[in-house]
Design a protein around this motif. Sequence first.
Motif, PDB file in Angstrom:
ATOM      1  N   UNK A   1       1.060  -1.224   0.062  1.00 20.54           N
ATOM      2  CA  UNK A   1       0.175   0.088   0.052  1.00 20.54           C
ATOM      3  C   UNK A   1       0.810   1.115  -0.039  1.00 20.54           C
ATOM      4  N   UNK A   2       1.848   1.167   0.945  1.00 22.19           N
ATOM      5  CA  UNK A   2       2.918   2.366   0.897  1.00 22.19           C
ATOM      6  C   UNK A   2       3.529   2.739  -0.204  1.00 22.19           C
ATOM      7  N   UNK A   3       3.885   1.490  -0.713  1.00 21.31           N
ATOM      8  CA  UNK A   3       4.602   1.697  -2.142  1.00 21.31           C
ATOM      9  C   UNK A   3       3.753   2.359  -3.270  1.00 21.31           C
ATOM     10  N   UNK A   4       2.769   1.838  -3.321  1.00 22.03           N
ATOM     11  CA  UNK A   4       1.580   2.203  -4.365  1.00 22.03           C
ATOM     12  C   UNK A   4       1.262   3.620  -4.349  1.00 22.03           C
ATOM     13  N   UNK A   5       1.528   4.281  -2.848  1.00 21.95           N
ATOM     14  CA  UNK A   5       0.826   5.664  -2.964  1.00 21.95           C
ATOM     15  C   UNK A   5       2.284   6.608  -3.046  1.00 21.95           C
ATOM     16  N   UNK A   6       3.613   5.986  -3.235  1.00 23.89           N
ATOM     17  CA  UNK A   6       4.683   6.893  -2.970  1.00 23.89           C
ATOM     18  C   UNK A   6       5.255   7.005  -4.538  1.00 23.89           C
ATOM     19  N   UNK A   7       4.797   6.866  -5.500  1.00 25.07           N
ATOM     20  CA  UNK A   7       5.178   6.973  -6.807  1.00 25.07           C
ATOM     21  C   UNK A   7       5.403   8.586  -6.886  1.00 25.07           C
ATOM     22  N   UNK A   8       6.326   9.063  -7.566  1.00 25.62           N
ATOM     23  CA  UNK A   8       7.028  10.579  -7.915  1.00 25.62           C
ATOM     24  C   UNK A   8       6.252  10.952  -9.232  1.00 25.62           C
ATOM     25  N   UNK A   9       6.203   9.842 -10.058  1.00 20.36           N
ATOM     26  CA  UNK A   9       5.780  10.144 -11.306  1.00 20.36           C
ATOM     27  C   UNK A   9       4.306   9.862 -11.245  1.00 20.36           C
ATOM     28  N   UNK A  10       3.464  10.822 -12.048  1.00 22.69           N
ATOM     29  CA  UNK A  10       2.193  10.591 -12.211  1.00 22.69           C
ATOM     30  C   UNK A  10       1.784  10.732 -13.535  1.00 22.69           C
ATOM     31  N   UNK A  11       1.564   9.498 -14.213  1.00 22.69           N
ATOM     32  CA  UNK A  11       1.649   9.176 -15.476  1.00 22.69           C
ATOM     33  C   UNK A  11       0.268   8.575 -15.732  1.00 22.69           C
TER      34      UNK A  11
END
Lengths: 344, 277
Positions: free
Chosen positions: A204-214
């Motif tokens: 969950x944490x990983x999925x919410x911490x992407x720096x790119x929003x593509x």
Amino acid sequence: MSAAYILAKDHLKSFVRKISKGSRLIAPVTNEYGDTLYSEINCLDSTQIDTQHQPQSSIKHFFLPQQESILSYSVSQAGEYHFSNILIGVPTVFFGVRSCDLAGLLYMDVIFSNPAKDPYYFKKRENSIIISLGCNEPFENCFCNATKSGPFLDFGFDLRFTDLGDRFLVEPGRKRGMEILEEFAYFFNDASEQDLKDQYQLQLESRSSFQQNVHVDLAIKKLANEEVGKDVWQDLADRCQDCGGCAYVCPTCTCFTITDQPVSESEGERVRSWDACTFAGFTRMVGGHNPVSSEHSLRRRFLHKLKYDVSLHNRTSCTGCGRCVGICFGGVDIIKFISAVCES
Amino acid sequence: MYLPSQAVIQDITIENSRIKTYTLAFTDKEYQRNFSYAPGQFMMVSVPHCGEAPISFASSPTRPGTIELSVRKAGELTSRLHSLPAGSMIGLRGPYGKPFPMEELAGKDLLFVAGGIGLAPLRSVITFCLDSGKYGTITLLYGSRTPEDIAFQADIEMWRKAGVDCRLTVDESSSDWQGNVGVVTTLLPQTMPLSSSTVSLVCGPLVMIDFVIKELTQMGLKDEDIITTMERHMKCGVGVCGHCHMDDKMICVDGPVFSKKELTESVAHFQEKPTVT
């Protein structure tokens, strides 16, 4: 047996040593220049497996080498002209394969299965054991959440490792993975409810911490229905230096060329090498005529990933690894293209 | 799948200063006996130390025992091939590609339009049609650069005797040329009116194909009744290497034979397509 196990971090090296006995071991290693690469490890005692950084290249070249002799040929004095296959496949354990690279491998499985199984590719593929590693923290340019190929790809691996801090959660995927767990059961304990909760939390944490929003999905839908504006192509083409870097680091760029390399008058090898559809000479025919204008090379690359592969295979062949973003000094990367499509 | 089989050049016919037709047989007799192909398909040809090139069949499977490939001297491989004498060995793998729809063409009147080496793949179809006798009238319009460049002259003579209406034209005339002068489209009005069951098969330089297809459309032929075959840079022949990629099609496996209908439907919005309209 439950479907998840725990391996203490202290036991990682001995486990890896056991399963790679008699095989080649490939895992991410950071070299003296600070580059993290999937590398062959000859001595586990003196080599540190790097589970913290993203390898700069994918595992593509272990299955589709940048240059590979696929045939040898001979021409006798009497003119006899014969070919024979060169099939090389060393049993190999891949440890620490990231989801994007595993997704790339699964795509290559499809590409090299039609119209028949490519013998050179599958000789290597069938000799491989893939142990993937989930990404607790996405790297700078990653967007595998948007391409649905990570950060914890749920299929395609023999074993999947998740880093739970002081221990790894280990899950079997394909049959071979289960066999490994059974053979080396003494390394493992059954995972507890808490271990599985910890993994879920990490995901969950990983999925919410992407720096790119593509917005890959939106771009795919728009590309299926509309033409891309000429100005978008022109803007990208103006900045492309035709270096092929994006195709070379891409886990799913598999275009190749085939050439003969004479060794002597009477023998030689037929070599398959990486090619890139962005090269001006990619479609040039003998005599110099090119039926495809060079300004369309980028179009070919981006639309192949985001339009044609979607219509052929029902999913994009971009795995969101972000490597083309990092390598392009002209800024002609797939994120920029997707953003341009979404904004237009 | 990339392993070529050895074939011997049994005979060489010089068609013009740049085109030769090679009669070939696999040296493995069993392989030759079991080898089958269809008009419109192609082979990947290996010449020692020169790699491979795709070449269309110029012969028809109705005449088994050997195969014929017509080759224009253009680059390194074809130049080396042109230097080889009869008896030399080359490598062949295939056949590859989607052939002409010979079954569907049965009973139709066929209008062949060719330019230069483009007659080679159509020669395979014409021979097939004459041998099987299942087709309607056959008309051939053939354009060459000069009278000296007219290839396949022996075939044209034979076809005429077999009832094929062969009409030739040259771009540039010489003093003793009595025939038509002008590009191949200048022959098209002579074929009017076309019968309602006419299908046209077109092969030649891309520019020629473009113009011919436009005129055939103006003459009333439907898109599905205009069929062409395309030439591209190819490396694998089996749809993997990417070189002949055209939109979501691969010329080597989805073609090289396409109807105008297929071209306009599948690649209508694609700028890389030849300017077929």
